[in-house]
Design an enzyme around this catalytic site. Sequence first.
Site, PDB file in Angstrom:
ATOM      1  N   THR A 219       1.119  -0.983  -0.118  1.00  9.80           N
ATOM      2  CA  THR A 219      -0.032   0.173  -0.263  1.00  9.80           C
ATOM      3  C   THR A 219       0.991   0.908  -0.236  1.00  9.80           C
ATOM      4  O   THR A 219       2.035   1.124   0.283  1.00  9.80           O
ATOM      5  CB  THR A 219      -1.135  -0.021   1.074  1.00  9.80           C
ATOM      6  OG1 THR A 219      -1.801   1.280   1.349  1.00  9.80           O
ATOM      7  CG2 THR A 219      -0.171  -0.429   2.163  1.00  9.80           C
ATOM      8  N   HIS A 224      -8.052   2.325   5.322  1.00 13.64           N
ATOM      9  CA  HIS A 224      -8.821   2.671   5.549  1.00 13.64           C
ATOM     10  C   HIS A 224     -10.073   1.059   6.117  1.00 13.64           C
ATOM     11  O   HIS A 224      -9.147  -0.014   5.879  1.00 13.64           O
ATOM     12  CB  HIS A 224     -10.136   3.358   4.826  1.00 13.64           C
ATOM     13  CG  HIS A 224      -9.178   4.241   4.946  1.00 13.64           C
ATOM     14  ND1 HIS A 224      -9.616   5.686   5.468  1.00 13.64           N
ATOM     15  CD2 HIS A 224      -9.483   4.976   3.522  1.00 13.64           C
ATOM     16  CE1 HIS A 224      -8.581   6.271   5.283  1.00 13.64           C
ATOM     17  NE2 HIS A 224      -8.170   6.124   3.871  1.00 13.64           N
ATOM     18  N   HIS A 227     -10.062  -1.347   2.994  1.00 14.99           N
ATOM     19  CA  HIS A 227      -8.885  -2.133   3.465  1.00 14.99           C
ATOM     20  C   HIS A 227      -8.368  -3.149   4.189  1.00 14.99           C
ATOM     21  O   HIS A 227      -7.694  -4.435   4.098  1.00 14.99           O
ATOM     22  CB  HIS A 227      -7.504  -1.489   3.443  1.00 14.99           C
ATOM     23  CG  HIS A 227      -7.430  -0.045   2.482  1.00 14.99           C
ATOM     24  ND1 HIS A 227      -8.177   1.188   3.027  1.00 14.99           N
ATOM     25  CD2 HIS A 227      -7.419  -0.406   0.897  1.00 14.99           C
ATOM     26  CE1 HIS A 227      -8.260   1.664   1.780  1.00 14.99           C
ATOM     27  NE2 HIS A 227      -7.407   1.020   0.587  1.00 14.99           N
ATOM     28  N   ARG A 313      -7.135  -3.456  -7.113  1.00 15.85           N
ATOM     29  CA  ARG A 313      -8.321  -3.497  -8.264  1.00 15.85           C
ATOM     30  C   ARG A 313      -7.296  -1.997  -8.909  1.00 15.85           C
ATOM     31  O   ARG A 313      -6.254  -1.685  -8.237  1.00 15.85           O
ATOM     32  CB  ARG A 313      -9.193  -2.089  -8.222  1.00 15.85           C
ATOM     33  CG  ARG A 313     -10.526  -2.077  -9.703  1.00 15.85           C
ATOM     34  CD  ARG A 313     -11.793  -1.504  -9.260  1.00 15.85           C
ATOM     35  NE  ARG A 313     -12.125  -0.881 -10.519  1.00 15.85           N
ATOM     36  CZ  ARG A 313     -12.032  -0.325 -10.699  1.00 15.85           C
ATOM     37  NH1 ARG A 313     -11.153   1.213 -10.376  1.00 15.85           N
ATOM     38  NH2 ARG A 313     -12.645   1.033 -11.689  1.00 15.85           N
TER      39      ARG A 313
END
Length: 594
Positions: A219, A224, A227, A313
Amino acid sequence: MTASPSDPSTPRNPANTGSHPSDDHLIPAHGGELVDLLVDAERATELRETSRDWPSWDLTPRQICDLELILNGGFSPLRGFMNRAEFESVAKDMRLTDGTLWPIPITLDVTEKVAEGLSEGSKLALRDEEGVMLAVLHVEDLWEIDRKAKAEAVYGTLDQTHPGVAHLFQRTNNIGVGGRLEGLQLPAHYDFRTLRRTPRELRARFAKQGWRKIVAFQTRNPMHRAHFELTLRAARELEANLLIHPVVGMTKPGDVDHYTRVRCYQALLPHYPQHTVDLSLLPLAMRMGGPREALWHAIIRKNYGCTHFIVGRDHAGPGNDANGQPFYGPYEAQELFKKHEEELGVKMVPFKLMVYLEDQDSYSPIDEVPEGERTLTISGTELRSRLADGREIPEWFTFPEVAEELRKTHPPRSKQGFTVFFTGLSGAGKSTLANVLLVKLLEMGGRPVTLLDGDIVRKNLSSELGFSKEHRDINIRRIGFVASEITKNGGIALCAPIAPYEKVRSEVRQLIESGGGFVLVHVATPLDVCETRDRKGLYAKAREGIIKEFTGISDPYEEPKDAELDLDTTNLSPEEAVQTIILYLEKEGYIGSR
Ligand code: PPS
């Protein structure tokens, strides 16, 4: 859980791993052996002594990131910066010259001047910003970098909206230098030292905790609830341990700074079941290369001992191109990964976008949402706007501890710093307005206010400068720098130079906006009014040619087209003009009760 031979968590023959004995049960590094290029103390002393006559190269921040991961084995099997043949093979086929899968070129670019002193067999001392020697490059070859070919091959585009392409065209030197490295020391970091682990250290930690099957989460953003739910679900479904492995080297320009992000990750950790999760920081310089980058990320995590890798994504996507179209398809990274999964030995854990199901108070991948179910999401833009306005950030979206960390570095506008930058002709009223505004803001209190008036700056900061375009630009850049520091640290800066040139004004705007608010006020009093006022008698002297390069008379003034406010003081009292500014500041949330 049973393990099959194709399962990357299956124990391997220790003799094949080449890594530390205690972590033999972990997945072997890419290429079979975990690289470690740091030499012993004796060799380091020898290299330091003999290096006196060698040419030096001060590494750029990105090159330092690359160097660290080459030296510590994060980029295994690389043992240096790529030579031309390797670079071309990687750019074209995503393979090193020996056939090993490797999707991103890792090259060292230097200036022509430095390259002139080098040839095959020479040694180049690689240094950090302070001049500390970190490594020696044994030069194999030098070549001219073909930016166009590289951009097309690696990123599939020449569009400089792509941060990787922009870096290549705007911040890369012309000559590539390839060769083997010997490392004297890793780059120094003083932040979050206990969370920075080399592949060897992380593998040893996994071994100590008895972890074998490890799923890594990459990341570059604060994490948040979506995740959190995604990573928890991945680890549970696989019955694996979870490594949160955020990038803290270089990410996409404009991202949340890594200090804030790391505090957010730390705040999140207690929400995971105990003994299942670990957090470690990765000093990687991202390229935002989408599908190729996803493969690269997985290779790096394999080197750190992970068996599984989450690909969501638009993994490592650079956003939209100049025409507003995405550079890569949302699931293109997953498709490319699938093709190479077997060879890579790291299993992909594909994830769709996670959305919140309001009625069920739970998260679900978007493709599993039951028909008719109400879903909620908050975009990055919406989050930033809520932070700026001090509005609520719902608990379903992010844990309160994470929201609190974000609020600390993104206070509402009424608590952030800002700059009011006045521009206009001499005698237009800039200083007067700035002085009245100064007093009003001091009356309100709350934040320190600094006035950087044109004349004051010229006496103190820019006393050696004249009024040529070059000198005026230097002057404005200095003012912009000081104002940006004040703004970034929560103060108010009021600047009142003529600032006649558009380009440098917009440079200053960009700089200041990266750390707070920027309000450009064009004091648009016409030349004839300024000349009639002629408070300092300068216009008369300029007309007579006694003062040269006088703005409006014998020098240009480029009218701003991007000013937040245009104020012609011909028929406005200073109080009236400043009232307009105050009302604007209040409307935008810079001052007031919010
Ligand atoms: S600039 O262009 O922004 O760097 O100029 P600035 O630092 O604001 O300085 C402008 C003040 O310097 C005086 N002055 C001149 N102004 C314009 N052109 C020439 N050649 C010049 N020579 C001296 C003038 O008093 C300006 O102050 P203000 O407050 O604008 O009248």
